[in-house]
Motif scaffolding. Structure first.
Motif, PDB file in Angstrom:
ATOM      1  N   GLY A 127       0.887  -0.968   0.075  1.00  0.00           N
ATOM      2  CA  GLY A 127      -0.102   0.028  -0.006  1.00  0.00           C
ATOM      3  C   GLY A 127       1.099   1.235  -0.003  1.00  0.00           C
ATOM      4  O   GLY A 127       0.249   2.426  -0.149  1.00  0.00           O
ATOM      5  N   VAL A 128       2.216   1.149   0.166  1.00  0.00           N
ATOM      6  CA  VAL A 128       3.094   2.258   0.296  1.00  0.00           C
ATOM      7  C   VAL A 128       4.335   1.997  -0.789  1.00  0.00           C
ATOM      8  O   VAL A 128       4.671   0.860  -0.918  1.00  0.00           O
ATOM      9  CB  VAL A 128       3.733   2.511   1.551  1.00  0.00           C
ATOM     10  N   GLU A 140      -8.629   0.813  -7.818  1.00  0.00           N
ATOM     11  CA  GLU A 140     -10.031   1.323  -8.467  1.00  0.00           C
ATOM     12  C   GLU A 140     -10.762   1.407  -7.390  1.00  0.00           C
ATOM     13  O   GLU A 140     -11.496   0.412  -6.925  1.00  0.00           O
ATOM     14  CB  GLU A 140     -10.330   0.482  -9.595  1.00  0.00           C
ATOM     15  N   GLY A 141     -11.692   2.635  -7.406  1.00  0.00           N
ATOM     16  CA  GLY A 141     -12.833   2.725  -6.398  1.00  0.00           C
ATOM     17  C   GLY A 141     -12.330   2.714  -4.986  1.00  0.00           C
ATOM     18  O   GLY A 141     -13.118   3.237  -3.940  1.00  0.00           O
ATOM     19  N   ARG A 142     -10.971   2.831  -4.763  1.00  0.00           N
ATOM     20  CA  ARG A 142     -10.727   3.013  -3.229  1.00  0.00           C
ATOM     21  C   ARG A 142     -10.096   4.387  -3.022  1.00  0.00           C
ATOM     22  O   ARG A 142      -9.947   5.078  -3.771  1.00  0.00           O
ATOM     23  CB  ARG A 142      -9.491   1.920  -2.899  1.00  0.00           C
ATOM     24  N   GLY A 165     -11.727   5.971  -5.847  1.00  0.00           N
ATOM     25  CA  GLY A 165     -12.915   6.628  -5.612  1.00  0.00           C
ATOM     26  C   GLY A 165     -12.780   8.144  -5.061  1.00  0.00           C
ATOM     27  O   GLY A 165     -13.321   8.980  -5.435  1.00  0.00           O
ATOM     28  N   LYS A 166     -11.567   8.386  -4.203  1.00  0.00           N
ATOM     29  CA  LYS A 166     -11.267   9.604  -3.572  1.00  0.00           C
ATOM     30  C   LYS A 166      -9.766   9.692  -3.644  1.00  0.00           C
ATOM     31  O   LYS A 166      -9.305   8.884  -3.253  1.00  0.00           O
ATOM     32  CB  LYS A 166     -11.812   9.970  -2.587  1.00  0.00           C
ATOM     33  N   LEU A 167      -9.270  10.783  -3.960  1.00  0.00           N
ATOM     34  CA  LEU A 167      -7.887  10.924  -3.879  1.00  0.00           C
ATOM     35  C   LEU A 167      -7.583  12.086  -3.354  1.00  0.00           C
ATOM     36  O   LEU A 167      -8.073  13.259  -3.448  1.00  0.00           O
ATOM     37  CB  LEU A 167      -7.069  11.120  -5.246  1.00  0.00           C
ATOM     38  N   ARG A 168      -6.487  12.175  -2.210  1.00  0.00           N
ATOM     39  CA  ARG A 168      -6.192  13.371  -1.440  1.00  0.00           C
ATOM     40  C   ARG A 168      -4.715  13.529  -1.838  1.00  0.00           C
ATOM     41  O   ARG A 168      -3.855  12.631  -1.540  1.00  0.00           O
ATOM     42  CB  ARG A 168      -6.344  13.022   0.009  1.00  0.00           C
ATOM     43  N   ILE A 169      -4.379  14.968  -2.059  1.00  0.00           N
ATOM     44  CA  ILE A 169      -2.992  15.199  -2.112  1.00  0.00           C
ATOM     45  C   ILE A 169      -2.491  16.001  -1.001  1.00  0.00           C
ATOM     46  O   ILE A 169      -3.205  17.015  -0.509  1.00  0.00           O
ATOM     47  CB  ILE A 169      -2.892  16.261  -3.344  1.00  0.00           C
ATOM     48  N   GLY A 231      -4.291   3.342  -0.953  1.00  0.00           N
ATOM     49  CA  GLY A 231      -2.958   3.424  -1.509  1.00  0.00           C
ATOM     50  C   GLY A 231      -2.301   4.650  -1.188  1.00  0.00           C
ATOM     51  O   GLY A 231      -2.873   5.779  -1.216  1.00  0.00           O
ATOM     52  N   VAL A 232      -0.926   4.691  -0.642  1.00  0.00           N
ATOM     53  CA  VAL A 232      -0.217   5.673  -0.421  1.00  0.00           C
ATOM     54  C   VAL A 232       0.980   6.109  -1.537  1.00  0.00           C
ATOM     55  O   VAL A 232       1.878   5.070  -1.454  1.00  0.00           O
ATOM     56  CB  VAL A 232       0.324   5.778   1.034  1.00  0.00           C
TER      57      VAL A 232
END
Length: 304
Positions: A127-128, A140-142, A165-169, A231-232
């Motif tokens: 995940g990193v 996808e979708g996460r 699904g949502k992405l944060r910067i 995911g990071v």
């Protein structure tokens, strides 16, 4: 004995090799990983003159490889361990053998920098620290988090947002440091949230990322975002691969070269991101490689 030994097979290294081989010089390229360097792992290649539509890092790298092979250039997948660069004959030692050459072009690039925070090492590959181009579909979708606000980070964020699904910067500055083309797209994207003046300070989880701890750089306040299986993707800059060249003049770890891409040691040249320079882009790397090879070829001829 080779005329020229090129260390690194990214755009700078392949450019160097092609220009050297075109001048009739026996050339070998030593590359620890894959042809293409860091650029070969990006989701999309942008702004480089003449790229084909839909160019990816992988497709660009493949064309670099084919071009080198068309010139009969010997590309060896080996890790360089040490280099003796003084004198008329240079000696390069790898994990598979020893190479001698009249001139050397160092185009070994940089290595992505780690954050050095708790949980990063333990969760690497779970995940990193993944390759966005290869891992995007898995998320996808996460929820996806991208750490960094420069061009490379935001460009990869835009690619990942097509799947997430949502992405944060997450970026420690008050605004993104990317060029307007990327920053404006990120700000307008419906599923992208900007977490500015914020740092990622800890990752937790057993077999995958379960939570992220964030800190506001202005207030020092922290928050925990729980998102199991997210995911990071970390883009925290990079460090030059210059550790095995202590005899070469360096500035902040980067190799110092003159207008001919020559270092302080005769017959030793450097090209691409490993050099002290204002702009680190594929276009400037390729230009460096051409200049280095042309001058290395002249050096070889003058020392026959």
């Amino acid at each position: 004995m080779y005329d020229i030994c090129v260390i690194g097979a990214g755009p700078a290294g392949i450019s160097s090799a092609v220009y050297a081989a075109s001048r009739g010089l026996e050339t070998v390229v030593l590359e620890e990983k894959e042809v293409g360097g860091l650029l070969g792992g990006v989701s999309t290649v942008t702004h480089y003159s003449g790229i084909v539509e839909g160019e990816t890092g992988a497709s660009f790298a493949e064309r670099l490889k084919r071009q080198a092979e068309s010139y009969g250039i010997d590309i060896r997948r080996e890790k360089v361990l040490s280099a003796e660069l003084e004198g008329d004959v240079k000696t390069i030692v790898t994990d598979a053998g020893t190479y001698k050459a009249k001139a050397v072009i160092i185009a070994a690039g940089t290595t992505p920098r780690k954050l050095g925070i708790p949980g990063e090492k333990e969760l690497c590959g779970h995940g990193v620290g993944m390759n966005a181009a290869k891992a995007a579909e898995k998320y996808e979708g996460r929820d996806v988090f991208v750490v960094g606000g420069a061009d490379g980070a935001v460009k990869e964020a835009l690619f990942l947002a097509k799947y997430a699904g949502k992405l944060r910067i997450i970026h420690f500055e008050d605004k993104l440091g990317a060029i307007p083309e990327f920053a404006e797209k990120a700000e307008k994207a419906e599923n992208i949230e900007l977490l500015l003046h914020t740092r990622l300070v800890e990752l937790t989880g057993e077999k995958e990322v379960e939570a992220l701890k964030l800190e506001d750089v202005h207030t020092g306040q922290t928050q925990i975002i729980r998102s199991e299986g997210c995911g990071v993707f970390i883009y925290a800059g990079s460090t030059p691969n210059t550790g095995i060249y202590p005899g070469l003049l360096q500035e902040d770890g980067y190799l110092v070269t003159d207008s001919r891409q020559q270092t302080n040691v005769p017959g030793v040249y450097a090209a691409g991101d490993i050099c002290v320079k204002q702009v680190r882009q594929a276009a400037t790397a390729v230009a460096d490689g051409a200049v280095a090879a042309i001058n290395a070829a002249a050096y070889c001829k003058n020392n026959e």
